[in-house]
Write a protein that holds these residues in place. Structure first.
Motif, PDB file in Angstrom:
ATOM      1  N   MET A   1       0.817  -1.186   0.000  1.00  0.00           N
ATOM      2  CA  MET A   1       0.000   0.000   0.000  1.00  0.00           C
ATOM      3  C   MET A   1       0.868   1.259   0.000  1.00  0.00           C
ATOM      4  SD  MET A   1      -2.895   1.442   2.604  1.00  0.00           S
ATOM      5  CE  MET A   1      -4.177   0.299   2.264  1.00  0.00           C
ATOM      6  N   ILE A   2       1.934   1.234   0.770  1.00  0.00           N
ATOM      7  CA  ILE A   2       2.813   2.403   0.828  1.00  0.00           C
ATOM      8  C   ILE A   2       3.431   2.657  -0.536  1.00  0.00           C
ATOM      9  CG2 ILE A   2       4.938   3.330   1.820  1.00  0.00           C
ATOM     10  CD1 ILE A   2       4.210   1.767   4.389  1.00  0.00           C
ATOM     11  N   GLU A   3       3.878   1.610  -1.182  1.00  0.00           N
ATOM     12  CA  GLU A   3       4.477   1.760  -2.508  1.00  0.00           C
ATOM     13  C   GLU A   3       3.477   2.353  -3.490  1.00  0.00           C
ATOM     14  OE1 GLU A   3       6.456  -1.088  -5.898  1.00  0.00           O
ATOM     15  OE2 GLU A   3       6.626  -1.684  -3.806  1.00  0.00           O
ATOM     16  N   ALA A   4       2.245   1.868  -3.465  1.00  0.00           N
ATOM     17  CA  ALA A   4       1.203   2.376  -4.368  1.00  0.00           C
ATOM     18  C   ALA A   4       0.874   3.836  -4.076  1.00  0.00           C
ATOM     19  CB  ALA A   4      -0.053   1.523  -4.259  1.00  0.00           C
ATOM     20  N   ALA A   5       0.928   4.217  -2.813  1.00  0.00           N
ATOM     21  CA  ALA A   5       0.591   5.586  -2.421  1.00  0.00           C
ATOM     22  C   ALA A   5       1.548   6.612  -3.012  1.00  0.00           C
ATOM     23  CB  ALA A   5       0.572   5.709  -0.902  1.00  0.00           C
ATOM     24  N   TYR A   6       2.777   6.188  -3.281  1.00  0.00           N
ATOM     25  CA  TYR A   6       3.775   7.122  -3.808  1.00  0.00           C
ATOM     26  C   TYR A   6       4.203   6.806  -5.229  1.00  0.00           C
ATOM     27  CZ  TYR A   6       3.797   8.869   0.888  1.00  0.00           C
ATOM     28  OH  TYR A   6       3.404   9.416   2.075  1.00  0.00           O
ATOM     29  N   ASP A   7       3.544   5.865  -5.856  1.00  0.00           N
ATOM     30  CA  ASP A   7       3.849   5.491  -7.235  1.00  0.00           C
ATOM     31  C   ASP A   7       3.166   6.471  -8.177  1.00  0.00           C
ATOM     32  OD1 ASP A   7       4.145   4.369  -9.749  1.00  0.00           O
ATOM     33  OD2 ASP A   7       3.733   2.322  -9.056  1.00  0.00           O
ATOM     34  N   GLU A   8       3.952   7.297  -8.831  1.00  0.00           N
ATOM     35  CA  GLU A   8       3.401   8.363  -9.674  1.00  0.00           C
ATOM     36  C   GLU A   8       2.765   7.851 -10.960  1.00  0.00           C
ATOM     37  OE1 GLU A   8       6.049  11.657 -10.036  1.00  0.00           O
ATOM     38  OE2 GLU A   8       6.158  11.908  -7.870  1.00  0.00           O
ATOM     39  N   ARG A   9       2.819   6.558 -11.177  1.00  0.00           N
ATOM     40  CA  ARG A   9       2.084   5.989 -12.310  1.00  0.00           C
ATOM     41  C   ARG A   9       0.583   5.982 -12.030  1.00  0.00           C
ATOM     42  NH1 ARG A   9       5.049   0.391 -12.861  1.00  0.00           N
ATOM     43  NH2 ARG A   9       4.714   0.608 -10.638  1.00  0.00           N
ATOM     44  N   HIS A  10       0.224   6.077 -10.734  1.00  0.00           N
ATOM     45  CA  HIS A  10      -1.185   6.138 -10.352  1.00  0.00           C
ATOM     46  C   HIS A  10      -1.604   7.601 -10.253  1.00  0.00           C
ATOM     47  CE1 HIS A  10      -0.993   1.888  -9.555  1.00  0.00           C
ATOM     48  NE2 HIS A  10      -0.064   2.056  -8.640  1.00  0.00           N
ATOM     49  N   PRO A  11      -2.845   7.906 -10.603  1.00  0.00           N
ATOM     50  CA  PRO A  11      -3.286   9.303 -10.560  1.00  0.00           C
ATOM     51  C   PRO A  11      -3.397   9.817  -9.119  1.00  0.00           C
ATOM     52  CG  PRO A  11      -5.107   7.853 -11.145  1.00  0.00           C
ATOM     53  CD  PRO A  11      -3.880   7.003 -11.103  1.00  0.00           C
ATOM     54  N   PRO A  12      -3.242  11.134  -8.956  1.00  0.00           N
ATOM     55  CA  PRO A  12      -3.299  11.725  -7.622  1.00  0.00           C
ATOM     56  C   PRO A  12      -4.599  11.426  -6.862  1.00  0.00           C
ATOM     57  CG  PRO A  12      -2.466  13.323  -9.182  1.00  0.00           C
ATOM     58  CD  PRO A  12      -2.910  12.125  -9.981  1.00  0.00           C
ATOM     59  N   TYR A  13      -5.716  11.331  -7.566  1.00  0.00           N
ATOM     60  CA  TYR A  13      -6.973  11.086  -6.854  1.00  0.00           C
ATOM     61  C   TYR A  13      -6.993   9.709  -6.189  1.00  0.00           C
ATOM     62  CZ  TYR A  13      -8.761   8.328 -10.828  1.00  0.00           C
ATOM     63  OH  TYR A  13      -8.954   7.390 -11.803  1.00  0.00           O
ATOM     64  N   LEU A  14      -6.120   8.819  -6.606  1.00  0.00           N
ATOM     65  CA  LEU A  14      -5.985   7.526  -5.937  1.00  0.00           C
ATOM     66  C   LEU A  14      -4.881   7.559  -4.873  1.00  0.00           C
ATOM     67  CD1 LEU A  14      -6.253   5.029  -8.929  1.00  0.00           C
ATOM     68  CD2 LEU A  14      -8.000   5.564  -7.226  1.00  0.00           C
ATOM     69  N   ARG A  15      -3.778   8.262  -5.161  1.00  0.00           N
ATOM     70  CA  ARG A  15      -2.637   8.284  -4.250  1.00  0.00           C
ATOM     71  C   ARG A  15      -2.848   9.159  -3.026  1.00  0.00           C
ATOM     72  NH1 ARG A  15       1.651  10.827  -6.379  1.00  0.00           N
ATOM     73  NH2 ARG A  15       0.522  11.611  -8.154  1.00  0.00           N
ATOM     74  N   LEU A  16      -3.435  10.346  -3.212  1.00  0.00           N
ATOM     75  CA  LEU A  16      -3.515  11.311  -2.115  1.00  0.00           C
ATOM     76  C   LEU A  16      -4.345  10.834  -0.924  1.00  0.00           C
ATOM     77  CD1 LEU A  16      -3.643  14.629  -4.155  1.00  0.00           C
ATOM     78  CD2 LEU A  16      -1.709  13.613  -2.945  1.00  0.00           C
ATOM     79  N   PRO A  17      -5.510  10.201  -1.116  1.00  0.00           N
ATOM     80  CA  PRO A  17      -6.234   9.695   0.052  1.00  0.00           C
ATOM     81  C   PRO A  17      -5.441   8.638   0.827  1.00  0.00           C
ATOM     82  CG  PRO A  17      -7.698   9.782  -1.839  1.00  0.00           C
ATOM     83  CD  PRO A  17      -6.303  10.051  -2.342  1.00  0.00           C
ATOM     84  N   ILE A  18      -4.702   7.801   0.104  1.00  0.00           N
ATOM     85  CA  ILE A  18      -3.892   6.785   0.777  1.00  0.00           C
ATOM     86  C   ILE A  18      -2.763   7.462   1.553  1.00  0.00           C
ATOM     87  CG2 ILE A  18      -2.383   4.785   0.466  1.00  0.00           C
ATOM     88  CD1 ILE A  18      -4.000   4.161  -2.103  1.00  0.00           C
ATOM     89  N   GLN A  19      -2.130   8.469   0.946  1.00  0.00           N
ATOM     90  CA  GLN A  19      -1.064   9.200   1.634  1.00  0.00           C
ATOM     91  C   GLN A  19      -1.601   9.856   2.903  1.00  0.00           C
ATOM     92  OE1 GLN A  19       0.828  11.925  -1.104  1.00  0.00           O
ATOM     93  NE2 GLN A  19       1.281  10.292  -2.558  1.00  0.00           N
ATOM     94  N   HIS A  20      -2.801  10.395   2.819  1.00  0.00           N
ATOM     95  CA  HIS A  20      -3.423  11.039   3.984  1.00  0.00           C
ATOM     96  C   HIS A  20      -3.636  10.016   5.110  1.00  0.00           C
ATOM     97  CE1 HIS A  20      -5.929  13.690   6.351  1.00  0.00           C
ATOM     98  NE2 HIS A  20      -6.821  12.719   6.422  1.00  0.00           N
ATOM     99  N   GLU A  21      -4.163   8.854   4.770  1.00  0.00           N
ATOM    100  CA  GLU A  21      -4.397   7.809   5.774  1.00  0.00           C
ATOM    101  C   GLU A  21      -3.083   7.316   6.375  1.00  0.00           C
ATOM    102  OE1 GLU A  21      -7.250   6.812   7.168  1.00  0.00           O
ATOM    103  OE2 GLU A  21      -8.162   8.396   5.974  1.00  0.00           O
ATOM    104  N   LEU A  22      -2.056   7.185   5.554  1.00  0.00           N
ATOM    105  CA  LEU A  22      -0.749   6.769   6.069  1.00  0.00           C
ATOM    106  C   LEU A  22      -0.202   7.800   7.054  1.00  0.00           C
ATOM    107  CD1 LEU A  22       0.874   5.412   2.794  1.00  0.00           C
ATOM    108  CD2 LEU A  22       0.202   4.065   4.792  1.00  0.00           C
ATOM    109  N   ALA A  23      -0.355   9.075   6.733  1.00  0.00           N
ATOM    110  CA  ALA A  23       0.110  10.142   7.631  1.00  0.00           C
ATOM    111  C   ALA A  23      -0.662  10.113   8.951  1.00  0.00           C
ATOM    112  CB  ALA A  23      -0.032  11.505   6.952  1.00  0.00           C
TER     113      ALA A  23
END
Length: 84
Positions: A1-23
């Protein structure tokens, strides 16, 4: 999940919520752990020694894990602006 959260191949609308939850999880599980700086994108960056201490691990163990997961660039990234 952490890798996917920062993988720029995925669009921000998918990455940013995961990054928020990780924080949020970091703040909840490690309330005393504070970022030592920010990277070029404004994300908090932690000292390896602080992370190792919080996790009860050695810095060498964390380096090895980073290498195993292809994250050695993030561990050694020098593009950091210190906070304190």
């Amino acid at each position: 999940m952490i890798e996917a959260a920062y993988d720029e191949r995925h669009p921000p609308y998918l990455r940013l919520p995961i990054q928020h939850e990780l924080a949020e999880g970091m703040r909840h599980c490690f309330p005393d752990l504070k970022p030592a700086g920010v990277d070029s994108q404004g994300r908090g960056v932690y000292r390896l020694s602080d992370l190792a201490n919080a996790l009860g691990a050695s810095e060498d163990e964390l380096h090895d894990l980073a290498e195993q997961h292809g994250m050695q660039r993030t561990v050694n990234d020098s593009d950091v602006t210190p906070i304190h």
